[in-house]
Design a protein around this motif. Structure first.
Motif, PDB file in Angstrom:
ATOM      1  N   UNK A  37     -27.859  31.047   3.630  1.00 39.79           N
ATOM      2  CA  UNK A  37     -29.288  30.927   3.374  1.00 39.79           C
ATOM      3  C   UNK A  37     -29.654  31.863   2.217  1.00 39.79           C
ATOM      4  N   UNK A  38     -30.397  31.359   1.245  1.00 39.40           N
ATOM      5  CA  UNK A  38     -30.684  32.120   0.033  1.00 39.40           C
ATOM      6  C   UNK A  38     -31.826  33.124   0.210  1.00 39.40           C
ATOM      7  N   UNK A  39     -31.514  34.189   0.909  1.00 40.60           N
ATOM      8  CA  UNK A  39     -32.444  35.309   0.963  1.00 40.60           C
ATOM      9  C   UNK A  39     -32.278  36.113  -0.319  1.00 40.60           C
ATOM     10  N   UNK A  40     -33.131  37.084  -0.522  1.00 41.24           N
ATOM     11  CA  UNK A  40     -33.020  37.924  -1.718  1.00 41.24           C
ATOM     12  C   UNK A  40     -31.674  38.640  -1.754  1.00 41.24           C
ATOM     13  N   UNK A  41     -31.194  39.065  -0.592  1.00 38.77           N
ATOM     14  CA  UNK A  41     -29.906  39.748  -0.521  1.00 38.77           C
ATOM     15  C   UNK A  41     -28.777  38.846  -1.034  1.00 38.77           C
ATOM     16  N   UNK A  42     -28.756  37.598  -0.608  1.00 39.17           N
ATOM     17  CA  UNK A  42     -27.713  36.656  -1.029  1.00 39.17           C
ATOM     18  C   UNK A  42     -27.880  36.305  -2.500  1.00 39.17           C
ATOM     19  N   UNK A  43     -29.117  36.098  -2.947  1.00 36.01           N
ATOM     20  CA  UNK A  43     -29.339  35.769  -4.357  1.00 36.01           C
ATOM     21  C   UNK A  43     -28.885  36.906  -5.263  1.00 36.01           C
ATOM     22  N   UNK A  61     -36.636  47.068   2.166  1.00 31.82           N
ATOM     23  CA  UNK A  61     -36.073  47.193   0.829  1.00 31.82           C
ATOM     24  C   UNK A  61     -35.170  46.032   0.415  1.00 31.82           C
ATOM     25  N   UNK A  62     -34.530  45.355   1.380  1.00 35.77           N
ATOM     26  CA  UNK A  62     -33.675  44.211   1.077  1.00 35.77           C
ATOM     27  C   UNK A  62     -33.947  43.108   2.100  1.00 35.77           C
ATOM     28  N   UNK A  63     -34.362  41.947   1.594  1.00 37.28           N
ATOM     29  CA  UNK A  63     -34.640  40.812   2.466  1.00 37.28           C
ATOM     30  C   UNK A  63     -33.318  40.162   2.891  1.00 37.28           C
ATOM     31  N   UNK A  64     -32.901  40.455   4.123  1.00 38.41           N
ATOM     32  CA  UNK A  64     -31.693  39.843   4.678  1.00 38.41           C
ATOM     33  C   UNK A  64     -32.099  38.757   5.666  1.00 38.41           C
TER      34      UNK A  64
END
Length: 151
Positions: A37-43, A61-64
């Motif tokens: 799933x393309x969360x900010x962490x993965x992107x 601080x990090x959208x997981x």
């Protein structure tokens, strides 16, 4: 996110694909279990530079995946409403999505698994859709859809 084990993965996938959820939601749940799933962490991990904060609460601080779908104040409120409306007991916070999935198996009690799983993954889908709505109307998000096509 770490997988609990091959048996858990097989069990979870079987639960997803035997649920009564629409195919789009089943695909989403499968991708969630695979940590795709393309969360900010993965992107960010894929080289796409976006603001890493959670768009729902701006407090993380990090959208997981774990934060966005379970620990974010928005998500906890959604789960509270769903559990009260459906008469389920709340799940305890866990370290991984898979651990939460295992807890959901216990939380459903004697309810039919197809119904429980459908409600569970549809709640996840709804939270994800709300996040995307906030993300794509936000000025903080990626500057264009062209950035997403590069993935």
């Amino acid at each position: 996110m770490t997988m609990v084990g091959a048996g858990m993965i097989k069990w979870a996938f079987m639960e997803v694909w035997t649920s009564k959820a629409p195919p789009t939601v089943q695909v989403f749940a499968t991708m969630l279990l695979k940590d795709k799933i393309l969360t900010h962490e993965v992107m960010e991990h894929r080289g796409m530079h976006c603001d890493l904060d959670c768009v729902m609460c701006n407090d993380c601080p990090v959208e997981s995946v774990l934060h966005l779908l379970f620990l974010c104040p928005y998500a906890t409120h959604v789960w509270f409403l769903v559990s009260n409306a459906l008469g389920y007991r709340m799940m305890k916070p866990a370290m991984t999505v898979q651990e939460i999935w295992m807890q959901s198996k216990l939380a459903r009690g004697n309810r039919p698994k197809e119904i429980w799983t459908t409600q569970f993954i549809c709640t996840l889908w709804s939270t994800w859709k709300s996040r995307n709505q906030m993300y794509f109307i936000s000025e903080e998000g990626c500057k264009s859809l062209q950035d997403l096509r590069m993935l």
